[in-house]
Design an enzyme around this catalytic site. Structure first.
Site, PDB file in Angstrom:
ATOM      1  N   GLY A 151       0.785  -1.235   0.000  1.00 16.63           N
ATOM      2  CA  GLY A 151       0.000   0.000   0.000  1.00 16.63           C
ATOM      3  C   GLY A 151       0.815   1.281   0.000  1.00 16.63           C
ATOM      4  O   GLY A 151       1.973   1.298   0.431  1.00 16.63           O
ATOM      5  N   ALA A 152       0.177   2.361  -0.465  1.00 19.39           N
ATOM      6  CA  ALA A 152       0.724   3.716  -0.350  1.00 19.39           C
ATOM      7  C   ALA A 152       0.202   4.334   0.952  1.00 19.39           C
ATOM      8  O   ALA A 152      -0.629   3.743   1.642  1.00 19.39           O
ATOM      9  CB  ALA A 152       0.295   4.549  -1.552  1.00 19.39           C
ATOM     10  N   TRP A 153       0.673   5.564   1.260  1.00 23.80           N
ATOM     11  CA  TRP A 153       0.333   6.151   2.564  1.00 23.80           C
ATOM     12  C   TRP A 153      -0.868   7.071   2.533  1.00 23.80           C
ATOM     13  O   TRP A 153      -1.276   7.595   3.567  1.00 23.80           O
ATOM     14  CB  TRP A 153       1.534   6.897   3.151  1.00 23.80           C
ATOM     15  CG  TRP A 153       2.314   7.736   2.181  1.00 23.80           C
ATOM     16  CD1 TRP A 153       3.552   7.427   1.680  1.00 23.80           C
ATOM     17  CD2 TRP A 153       1.953   8.984   1.591  1.00 23.80           C
ATOM     18  NE1 TRP A 153       3.964   8.408   0.808  1.00 23.80           N
ATOM     19  CE2 TRP A 153       3.004   9.381   0.734  1.00 23.80           C
ATOM     20  CE3 TRP A 153       0.840   9.819   1.701  1.00 23.80           C
ATOM     21  CZ2 TRP A 153       2.986  10.550  -0.004  1.00 23.80           C
ATOM     22  CZ3 TRP A 153       0.806  10.992   0.958  1.00 23.80           C
ATOM     23  CH2 TRP A 153       1.863  11.351   0.120  1.00 23.80           C
ATOM     24  N   ASN A 154      -1.460   7.310   1.370  1.00 23.92           N
ATOM     25  CA  ASN A 154      -2.503   8.348   1.354  1.00 23.92           C
ATOM     26  C   ASN A 154      -3.884   7.841   1.783  1.00 23.92           C
ATOM     27  O   ASN A 154      -4.673   8.590   2.324  1.00 23.92           O
ATOM     28  CB  ASN A 154      -2.556   9.044  -0.006  1.00 23.92           C
ATOM     29  CG  ASN A 154      -2.779   8.092  -1.149  1.00 23.92           C
ATOM     30  OD1 ASN A 154      -2.604   6.877  -1.010  1.00 23.92           O
ATOM     31  ND2 ASN A 154      -3.175   8.620  -2.279  1.00 23.92           N
ATOM     32  N   LYS A 177       1.233  -5.475   3.092  1.00 29.36           N
ATOM     33  CA  LYS A 177       2.252  -4.617   3.697  1.00 29.36           C
ATOM     34  C   LYS A 177       1.851  -3.161   3.492  1.00 29.36           C
ATOM     35  O   LYS A 177       1.878  -2.660   2.367  1.00 29.36           O
ATOM     36  CB  LYS A 177       3.634  -4.856   3.058  1.00 29.36           C
ATOM     37  CG  LYS A 177       4.734  -4.119   3.840  1.00 29.36           C
ATOM     38  CD  LYS A 177       5.986  -3.896   3.052  1.00 29.36           C
ATOM     39  CE  LYS A 177       5.935  -2.716   2.140  1.00 29.36           C
ATOM     40  NZ  LYS A 177       5.703  -1.411   2.809  1.00 29.36           N
ATOM     41  N   SER A 179       2.178   0.998   3.786  1.00 27.39           N
ATOM     42  CA  SER A 179       3.320   1.913   3.693  1.00 27.39           C
ATOM     43  C   SER A 179       3.940   2.073   5.081  1.00 27.39           C
ATOM     44  O   SER A 179       3.238   2.143   6.082  1.00 27.39           O
ATOM     45  CB  SER A 179       2.841   3.268   3.192  1.00 27.39           C
ATOM     46  OG  SER A 179       3.830   4.248   3.446  1.00 27.39           O
ATOM     47  N   GLU A 180       5.245   2.180   5.112  1.00 27.39           N
ATOM     48  CA  GLU A 180       5.947   2.389   6.391  1.00 27.39           C
ATOM     49  C   GLU A 180       5.589   3.738   7.012  1.00 27.39           C
ATOM     50  O   GLU A 180       5.772   3.945   8.202  1.00 27.39           O
ATOM     51  CB  GLU A 180       7.468   2.276   6.188  1.00 27.39           C
ATOM     52  CG  GLU A 180       8.088   3.283   5.216  1.00 27.39           C
ATOM     53  CD  GLU A 180       8.042   2.833   3.745  1.00 27.39           C
ATOM     54  OE1 GLU A 180       7.171   2.011   3.396  1.00 27.39           O
ATOM     55  OE2 GLU A 180       8.883   3.321   2.961  1.00 27.39           O
ATOM     56  N   VAL A 231       5.214   5.418  -9.730  1.00 24.02           N
ATOM     57  CA  VAL A 231       5.676   4.751 -10.950  1.00 24.02           C
ATOM     58  C   VAL A 231       7.070   4.130 -10.759  1.00 24.02           C
ATOM     59  O   VAL A 231       7.271   2.971 -11.147  1.00 24.02           O
ATOM     60  CB  VAL A 231       5.632   5.717 -12.161  1.00 24.02           C
ATOM     61  CG1 VAL A 231       6.332   5.114 -13.368  1.00 24.02           C
ATOM     62  CG2 VAL A 231       4.181   6.055 -12.493  1.00 24.02           C
ATOM     63  N   GLU A 251      -1.454   0.046  -9.354  1.00 22.86           N
ATOM     64  CA  GLU A 251      -2.179   1.320  -9.218  1.00 22.86           C
ATOM     65  C   GLU A 251      -1.137   2.378  -8.930  1.00 22.86           C
ATOM     66  O   GLU A 251      -0.673   2.509  -7.793  1.00 22.86           O
ATOM     67  CB  GLU A 251      -3.185   1.233  -8.064  1.00 22.86           C
ATOM     68  CG  GLU A 251      -4.345   0.302  -8.312  1.00 22.86           C
ATOM     69  CD  GLU A 251      -5.301   0.822  -9.372  1.00 22.86           C
ATOM     70  OE1 GLU A 251      -5.138   1.969  -9.832  1.00 22.86           O
ATOM     71  OE2 GLU A 251      -6.198   0.074  -9.767  1.00 22.86           O
ATOM     72  N   CYS A 285      -3.900  10.108  -5.934  1.00 27.57           N
ATOM     73  CA  CYS A 285      -3.243   9.691  -7.180  1.00 27.57           C
ATOM     74  C   CYS A 285      -3.971  10.183  -8.422  1.00 27.57           C
ATOM     75  O   CYS A 285      -3.370  10.509  -9.422  1.00 27.57           O
ATOM     76  CB  CYS A 285      -3.151   8.176  -7.205  1.00 27.57           C
ATOM     77  SG  CYS A 285      -4.743   7.412  -6.917  1.00 27.57           S
ATOM     78  N   GLU A 459      -9.076  -1.963 -10.033  1.00 29.33           N
ATOM     79  CA  GLU A 459      -9.617  -2.294  -8.717  1.00 29.33           C
ATOM     80  C   GLU A 459     -11.107  -1.957  -8.732  1.00 29.33           C
ATOM     81  O   GLU A 459     -11.604  -1.245  -9.607  1.00 29.33           O
ATOM     82  CB  GLU A 459      -8.891  -1.497  -7.629  1.00 29.33           C
ATOM     83  CG  GLU A 459      -7.431  -1.892  -7.552  1.00 29.33           C
ATOM     84  CD  GLU A 459      -6.735  -1.505  -6.265  1.00 29.33           C
ATOM     85  OE1 GLU A 459      -6.705  -0.312  -5.941  1.00 29.33           O
ATOM     86  OE2 GLU A 459      -6.210  -2.414  -5.587  1.00 29.33           O
TER      87      GLU A 459
HETATM   88  P1  NAD Z   1       5.908   4.459  -2.998  1.00 33.69           P
HETATM   89  O1  NAD Z   1       6.026   3.990  -4.393  1.00 33.69           O
HETATM   90  O2  NAD Z   1       7.070   5.163  -2.407  1.00 33.69           O
HETATM   91  O3  NAD Z   1       5.608   3.224  -2.026  1.00 33.69           O
HETATM   92  C1  NAD Z   1       4.495   2.397  -2.209  1.00 33.69           C
HETATM   93  C2  NAD Z   1       4.679   1.122  -1.435  1.00 33.69           C
HETATM   94  O4  NAD Z   1       5.677   0.321  -2.063  1.00 33.69           O
HETATM   95  C3  NAD Z   1       5.148   1.304   0.011  1.00 33.69           C
HETATM   96  O5  NAD Z   1       4.465   0.387   0.827  1.00 33.69           O
HETATM   97  C4  NAD Z   1       6.629   0.962  -0.064  1.00 33.69           C
HETATM   98  O6  NAD Z   1       7.158   0.482   1.153  1.00 33.69           O
HETATM   99  C5  NAD Z   1       6.604  -0.140  -1.094  1.00 33.69           C
HETATM  100  N1  NAD Z   1       7.877  -0.385  -1.792  1.00 33.69           N
HETATM  101  C6  NAD Z   1       8.862   0.501  -2.072  1.00 33.69           C
HETATM  102  N2  NAD Z   1       9.847  -0.112  -2.762  1.00 33.69           N
HETATM  103  C7  NAD Z   1       9.478  -1.413  -2.931  1.00 33.69           C
HETATM  104  C8  NAD Z   1      10.071  -2.548  -3.569  1.00 33.69           C
HETATM  105  N3  NAD Z   1      11.249  -2.466  -4.196  1.00 33.69           N
HETATM  106  N4  NAD Z   1       9.399  -3.714  -3.551  1.00 33.69           N
HETATM  107  C9  NAD Z   1       8.201  -3.811  -2.955  1.00 33.69           C
HETATM  108  N5  NAD Z   1       7.588  -2.779  -2.317  1.00 33.69           N
HETATM  109  C10 NAD Z   1       8.226  -1.579  -2.312  1.00 33.69           C
HETATM  110  O7  NAD Z   1       4.586   5.340  -2.957  1.00 33.69           O
HETATM  111  P2  NAD Z   1       4.043   6.249  -1.765  1.00 33.69           P
HETATM  112  O8  NAD Z   1       4.979   7.421  -1.663  1.00 33.69           O
HETATM  113  O9  NAD Z   1       3.770   5.423  -0.571  1.00 33.69           O
HETATM  114  O10 NAD Z   1       2.636   6.727  -2.343  1.00 33.69           O
HETATM  115  C11 NAD Z   1       2.499   7.776  -3.236  1.00 33.69           C
HETATM  116  C12 NAD Z   1       2.400   7.264  -4.666  1.00 33.69           C
HETATM  117  O11 NAD Z   1       1.347   6.314  -4.762  1.00 33.69           O
HETATM  118  C13 NAD Z   1       2.046   8.354  -5.647  1.00 33.69           C
HETATM  119  O12 NAD Z   1       2.803   8.200  -6.826  1.00 33.69           O
HETATM  120  C14 NAD Z   1       0.583   8.110  -5.934  1.00 33.69           C
HETATM  121  O13 NAD Z   1       0.147   8.599  -7.171  1.00 33.69           O
HETATM  122  C15 NAD Z   1       0.504   6.636  -5.858  1.00 33.69           C
HETATM  123  N6  NAD Z   1      -0.874   6.198  -5.586  1.00 33.69           N
HETATM  124  C16 NAD Z   1      -1.583   5.580  -6.571  1.00 33.69           C
HETATM  125  C17 NAD Z   1      -2.904   5.193  -6.350  1.00 33.69           C
HETATM  126  C18 NAD Z   1      -3.710   4.527  -7.428  1.00 33.69           C
HETATM  127  O14 NAD Z   1      -4.708   3.903  -7.097  1.00 33.69           O
HETATM  128  N7  NAD Z   1      -3.364   4.616  -8.689  1.00 33.69           N
HETATM  129  C19 NAD Z   1      -3.488   5.433  -5.117  1.00 33.69           C
HETATM  130  C20 NAD Z   1      -2.745   6.056  -4.126  1.00 33.69           C
HETATM  131  C21 NAD Z   1      -1.433   6.425  -4.376  1.00 33.69           C
END
Ligand code: NAD
Length: 485
Positions: A151-154, A177, A179-180, A231, A251, A285, A459
Site C-alpha cells: 500500500g501507499a500512505w494516502n 504490507k 506503507s511504512e 511509478v 495502481e 493519485c 480495482e
Molecule cells: P511508494 O512507491 O514510495 O511506495 C508504495 C509502497 O511500495 C510502500 O508500501 C513501499 O514500502 C513499497 N515499496 C517501495 N519499494 C518497494 C520494492 N522495491 N518492492 C516492494 N515494495 C516496495 O509510494 P508512496 O509514496 O507510498 O505513495 C504515493 C504514490 O502512490 C504516488 O505516486 C501516488 O500517485 C501513488 N498512488 C496511486 C494510487 C492509485 O490507485 N493509482 C493510489 C494512491 C497512491
C-alpha cells in the site's frame, strides 16, 4: 509512557497480533504536530516467513467454502467497520494527518463499501458450460492462491480493503504490507476481518519498507502482487513479479488533465478543480493537477478559485470544522516545496499559496500557479501535494492533444455544458478513470485504475474479480477416444 495510538503489536499474522522487536524501529509520526504517536518494528525474515506460511496453510480450505459463506464474513466485517467508523476515522487521521471531516466519510466507509460489495458478489462467481455436440467444456473460476498487497500512505484503510476484499471474495489469502509511513490502519482491518469470522491466516499484515516488500514480491509461493504506489516503485515491483510470471495489479501515479471549457458552469468548474487538487491536501493519485482552462473563462476562473481558497479551514485535523490538513510527512512536504520553487524559477505565475504555515506539523498552503507551459517541471512530474497548475488553451483539439502529452494515464476530467462535447473529448483522452462535470468520485461499483505508466489492472467493480481469479477449462469427452495409433 505508552503512546495512545500504539497498536497491540506491529504485525497481524495467523489471526493474532505478533511482535518481533528485533526488527528495525519505524516511528509513527502525527503529521499535524510532528510528534511520535507509535512505534512499530519492521518485519524480520522470520515474520515474513510466518505470514506466508500461515496464509498458504489457510487458503485452500477458504477457497473450498461456498462464495456465499465467504461473502457473509466480508459483509459482517463491513458492518463492524461502519459501527466503529468514528474510532477508525480518528486513527486514520492520526496515521495520515487527513482531517476528520474527510476520514469520517471516505476512508473506513469506502473500505466497508468494498467488503460489502465483494461480499455480495462472492456467491455469484461462477464458471460456464460450453456444449460441443455430445462433448462439453466447463470452466471453473478459481482463486489465484496467495496474493500480496502493498500500500501507499494516502489511503491506508481504503487500500487495505480495496485489495483484501476482492482477494478474499475469490478465495485467496493475502499478506498485506502497508506503507511504512502509515502502518496503523491496516492492522485494524485485519483485526476486524478475523473478529467477523475470517479463519486465521487469511489476511496478514506485516510492516516494513521496500526491504520487506521486495522479498514478498519474489517469493515463489506468492501468486499475485497488487501495488498501490509511485511509478518508480511500480517499475521495480512489476519487473520483479515478471520474473516469476506472477499476476499483477499496478495502481500507480498520475498527472491527470482537467479540461474546463468556457461554456462550463464557473462555480462547478472551480469546485471540481478544488476537489481535483486540494482534497487530502493534494495527496490523491487521480488528482487533476493539470487544469486546462479555455481562454475566455480563464481570469474569471482564477479570481473565483482564489476567493474560494480563502475559505479553506486549515488547522487541527481532529477538529471537524477543519477541511484542509497537513502533508503526510516532513519528507513529502519538502518534496512539494521543491516543486513550488521550481515552478517559480521556471516562470509560472504564483496566484496564491506557496508557503509552509508557521506552526508545528507539515502544513503547506493550497497553491495555484497560472500561465504554466507544457514543458515546465510542474507540468510534467507528479507532485503529490496541494499544487495546481493552470494552463490556457484555445480549441478543443488543442486541449485534447496537450492533455494526452504525458506518460501517465490515470484520470481525466472535462467541465462543459455541451454534453456531446463532454463525451467526445473524454473518449479521446488516454486515461482509465474519467469524469464529466465532476471529479474524483470513486464508487466501488466503478472500475478504478490507469493506463500508460499509471498502471495495469483495475480495482473495484466486477472488473477486479478478473484480477483475483483465474479460469480453468475442463474438456469432457462423452464418447470413445479416437487416437491416431
Ligand atoms: P511508494 O512507491 O514510495 O511506495 C508504495 C509502497 O511500495 C510502500 O508500501 C513501499 O514500502 C513499497 N515499496 C517501495 N519499494 C518497494 C520494492 N522495491 N518492492 C516492494 N515494495 C516496495 O509510494 P508512496 O509514496 O507510498 O505513495 C504515493 C504514490 O502512490 C504516488 O505516486 C501516488 O500517485 C501513488 N498512488 C496511486 C494510487 C492509485 O490507485 N493509482 C493510489 C494512491 C497512491
Amino acid at each position: 509512557m505508552p503512546y495512545p495510538t500504539q497498536p497491540t503489536a506491529s504485525h497481524f499474522i495467523n489471526g493474532q497480533y505478533v511482535e518481533d522487536t528485533s526488527g528495525a524501529e519505524i516511528p509513527v509520526i502525527y503529521p499535524a504536530t510532528g510528534e511520535q504517536i507509535a512505534v512499530v518494528h519492521e518485519a524480520t525474515p522470520s515474520i515474513v516467513e510466518q505470514a506466508i506460511t500461515s496464509a498458504k496453510a489457510a487458503q485452500k480450505a477458504w477457497a473450498a467454502l461456498s462464495g456465499t459463506e465467504r461473502g457473509r464474513i466480508l459483509r459482517r466485517a463491513a458492518d463492524m467497520i461502519r459501527e466503529r467508523n468514528h474510532d477508525l476515522s480518528v486513527l486514520e487521521t492520526y496515521d495520515t494527518g487527513k482531517p476528520l471531516s474527510e476520514t469520517l466519510y471516505v476512508d473506513a466507509t469506502s473500505g466497508a463499501d468494498a467488503l460489502e460489495y465483494f461480499g455480495g458478489l462472492a456467491g455469484s462467481l461462477t464458471g460456464e458450460h460450453i456444449q460441443l455436440g455430445e462433448d462439453w467444456v466447463y470452466t471453473r473460476r478459481e482463486a489465484l492462491g496467495l496474493c500480496v498487497g502493498i500500500g501507499a500512505w494516502n489511503y491506508p484503510t481504503q487500500i487495505a480493503c480495496w485489495k483484501g476484499a476482492p482477494a478474499l471474495a475469490c478465495g485467496n489469502a493475502m499478506v498485506f504490507k502497508p506503507s511504512e509511513t502509515t502502518p496503523l490502519c491496516a492492522l485494524k482491518v485485519a483485526e476486524i476481518l478475523h473478529e467477523a469470522g475470517l479463519p486465521a491466516g487469511l489476511y496478514n499484515v506485516i510492516q516494513g519498507t521496500g526491504k520487506v516488500g521486495a522479498p514478498l514480491v519474489t517469493d515463489p509461493r506468492v501468486d499475485k502482487v497488487s501495488l498501490t504506489g509511485s511509478v518508480p516503485t511500480g517499475r521495480k515491483v512489476y519487473a520483479a513479479a515478471a520474473e516469476g510470471i506472477k499476476h499483477v495489479t499496478m495502481e500507480l501515479g498520475g498527472k491527470s488533465p482537467l479540461i474546463i471549457f468556457d461554456d462550463a458552469s464557473l462555480e462547478d468548474a472551480v469546485g471540481g478543480a478544488i476537489l481535483a487538487n486540494f482534497y487530502s491536501s493534494g495527496q490523491v493519485c487521480s488528482n487533476g493537477t493539470r487544469v486546462f482552462v479555455q481562454k475566455g473563462i480563464k481570469e474569471a476562473f482564477l479570481t473565483r478559485l482564489h476567493e474560494r481558497l480563502q475559505e479553506a479551514q486549515i488547522g487541527d485535523p481532529l477538529d471537524e470544522a477543519t477541511n484542509f490538513g497537513p502533508m503526510v510527512s516532513e519528507n513529502q512536504m519538502k518534496i512539494v516545496q521543491g516543486y513550488i520553487e521550481k515552478g517559480k524559477a521556471e516562470g509560472a505565475r504564483l496566484v496564491c499559496g506557496g508557503n509552509a504555515l508557521p506552526r508545528d506539523g507539515f502544513y503547506l498552503e493550497p497553491t495555484v500557479f497560472a500561465d504554466v507551459t507544457d514543458e515546465m517541471t510542474i507540468a510534467r512530474e507528479e507532485i503529490f501535494g496541494p499544487v495546481m497548475a493552470v494552463f490556457d488553451f484555445d480549441t478543443e483539439e488543442e486541449a485534447i492533444t496537450r492533455a494526452n502529452e504525458t506518460e501517465f494515464g490515470l484520470s481525466a476530467g472535462v467541465f462543459t455544458s455541451d454534453l456531446t462535447r463532454g463525451h467526445r473529448v473524454i473518449a479521446q483522452i488516454e486515461a482509465g478513470s474519467c469524469f464529466i462535470n465532476s471529479y474524483n468520485d470513486a464508487p466501488v461499483e466503478a472500475p478504478f485504475g490507469g493506463s500508460k505508466l499509471s498502471g495495469v489492472g483495475r480495482e473495484n467493480s466486477k472488473a477486479a474479480i478478473e484480477h483475483y481469479s483465474q479460469m480453468k477449462s475442463v474438456y469432457v469427452r462423452m464418447g470413445a477416444v479416437d487416437a491416431p495409433f
